[in-house]
Design an enzyme around this catalytic site. Structure first.
Site, PDB file in Angstrom:
ATOM      1  CG  ASP A  33      97.180 -28.518  90.680  1.00  0.00           C
ATOM      2  OD1 ASP A  33      98.404 -29.339  89.618  1.00  0.00           O
ATOM      3  OD2 ASP A  33      98.178 -28.816  91.769  1.00  0.00           O
ATOM      4  CG  ASN A  67     102.172 -26.128 102.414  1.00  0.00           C
ATOM      5  OD1 ASN A  67     102.138 -26.225 101.672  1.00  0.00           O
ATOM      6  ND2 ASN A  67     102.323 -24.885 102.238  1.00  0.00           N
ATOM      7  CG  HIS A  79      99.825 -27.680  99.218  1.00  0.00           C
ATOM      8  ND1 HIS A  79     101.119 -26.807  98.442  1.00  0.00           N
ATOM      9  CD2 HIS A  79     100.320 -28.611  98.034  1.00  0.00           C
ATOM     10  CE1 HIS A  79     102.351 -27.113  97.600  1.00  0.00           C
ATOM     11  NE2 HIS A  79     101.890 -27.637  96.885  1.00  0.00           N
ATOM     12  CD  GLU A 133      99.992 -23.121  98.938  1.00  0.00           C
ATOM     13  OE1 GLU A 133     100.310 -24.115 100.186  1.00  0.00           O
ATOM     14  OE2 GLU A 133     100.898 -22.759  98.397  1.00  0.00           O
TER      15      GLU A 133
HETATM   16  C1  GLP Z   1     102.967 -28.934  93.789  1.00  0.00           C
HETATM   17  C2  GLP Z   1     101.407 -29.210  93.237  1.00  0.00           C
HETATM   18  C3  GLP Z   1     100.593 -30.687  94.383  1.00  0.00           C
HETATM   19  C4  GLP Z   1     101.780 -31.184  94.433  1.00  0.00           C
HETATM   20  C5  GLP Z   1     102.921 -30.723  95.168  1.00  0.00           C
HETATM   21  C6  GLP Z   1     103.705 -31.050  95.967  1.00  0.00           C
HETATM   22  O1  GLP Z   1     102.264 -27.775  94.285  1.00  0.00           O
HETATM   23  N1  GLP Z   1     100.647 -28.369  92.958  1.00  0.00           N
HETATM   24  O2  GLP Z   1      99.575 -31.052  93.348  1.00  0.00           O
HETATM   25  O3  GLP Z   1     101.323 -32.611  95.223  1.00  0.00           O
HETATM   26  O4  GLP Z   1     103.591 -30.020  94.720  1.00  0.00           O
HETATM   27  O5  GLP Z   1     105.476 -31.546  95.153  1.00  0.00           O
HETATM   28  P1  GLP Z   1     106.695 -32.921  94.949  1.00  0.00           P
HETATM   29  O6  GLP Z   1     105.781 -34.097  94.271  1.00  0.00           O
HETATM   30  O7  GLP Z   1     107.345 -33.129  94.030  1.00  0.00           O
HETATM   31  O8  GLP Z   1     107.065 -32.732  96.606  1.00  0.00           O
END
Ligand code: GLP
Length: 244
Positions: free
Chosen positions: A67, A136, A138, A143
């Site tokens: 993304d 959440n 995702h 989302e």
């Molecule tokens: C972002 C990314 C996700 C990732 C998520 C979790 O929203 N788009 O791909 O998995 O964060 O982040 P973290 O690893 O910092 O908890």
């Protein structure tokens, strides 16, 4: 789902990096799907270390990131492209032309997403899709919603997700873009193998829902239950809500 619970984040990262290095030896033109976020940083550090000691050769590999934020270019310090450069790409021998990324500055989001799907297809599909997970549920930027999109698309980000990404934008959630481009659920599920990483107590509840909950668009990662080859790489706190 194959559950792998490690005593620490570092142990998990080291074991997974070793596996990826072994895959690269067996298939030098390996196609990897890659996440951003705090969770994969130790993994990227371990991959860089393995590359430096000659154990991980990326010269024929290709990558596709999940993304990117809308409205930021690759040089922007908040962009995921910049994050990847800083944590991985600058330190390994992956040819820049084999780094797949969505362009957050593209004038036409639909055309950009269609282009991205095409480049993934042209590369022969993703061999190993590495994923993080939002609290959440995702994955990528898919989302929780009443409906999920199958293919890469433009997403409006939730407030929780913008807050979780604030560190990339001077710790100010209001500066986090309102939208992003993300691989879709089918794009992710098309990968031949999926490895989801989740670390820390804050992920325990969503990990439990991914493993044991119903398939629901309210927990996009629950759809991973449909895939034949999924591993969850966890530390003990992230696994703490699972019944043994
Ligand atoms: C972002 C990314 C996700 C990732 C998520 C979790 O929203 N788009 O791909 O998995 O964060 O982040 P973290 O690893 O910092 O908890």
């Amino acid at each position: 789902m194959h559950l792998l619970v490690f005593p620490s984040e570092k142990a998990a990262a080291a074991a997974l990096a070793r596996q990826i290095a072994d895959r690269l030896k067996a298939k030098p033109d390996l196609v990897l799907g890659l996440p951003t976020g705090r969770t994969p940083i130790p993994l990227y550090r371990e991959l860089v270390a393995l590359h430096r000691c000659g154990e991980a050769d990326f010269s024929r590999a290709a990558t596709f990131n999940l993304d990117e934020f809308v409205g930021v270019g690759p040089e922007h310090p908040g962009s995921y492209r910049h994050f990847m450069q800083q944590h991985l790409f600058a330190h390994i021998n992956l040819p820049p032309e084999r780094i797949g990324f969505m362009n957050g500055l593209a004038a036409n989001a639909d055309a950009e997403c269609a282009r991205y799907e095409g480049t993934i297809r042209d590369a022969g599909g993703i061999d190993v899709m590495l994923l993080g997970i939002g609290t959440n549920g995702h994955i990528g930027f898919n989302e929780p919603a009443r409906e999920l999109q199958a293919r890469s698309h433009r997403v409006t980000l939730h407030g929780t997700t913008r807050r979780a990404n604030a560190s990339l934008f001077g710790n100010d959630p209001s500066r986090v873009p309102l939208a992003a481009l993300s691989m879709g659920m089918a794009t992710i599920l098309d990968a031949r193998e999926i490895v989801l990483l989740a670390m820390g107590k804050s992920k325990a509840r969503c990990v439990e829902r991914v493993v044991s909950g119903p398939l629901t668009t309210r927990v996009p990662a629950s759809f991973l239950q449909l895939h034949r080859r999924v591993a969850l790489v966890l530390d003990r706190p992230a696994a703490s809500s699972l019944s043994s």
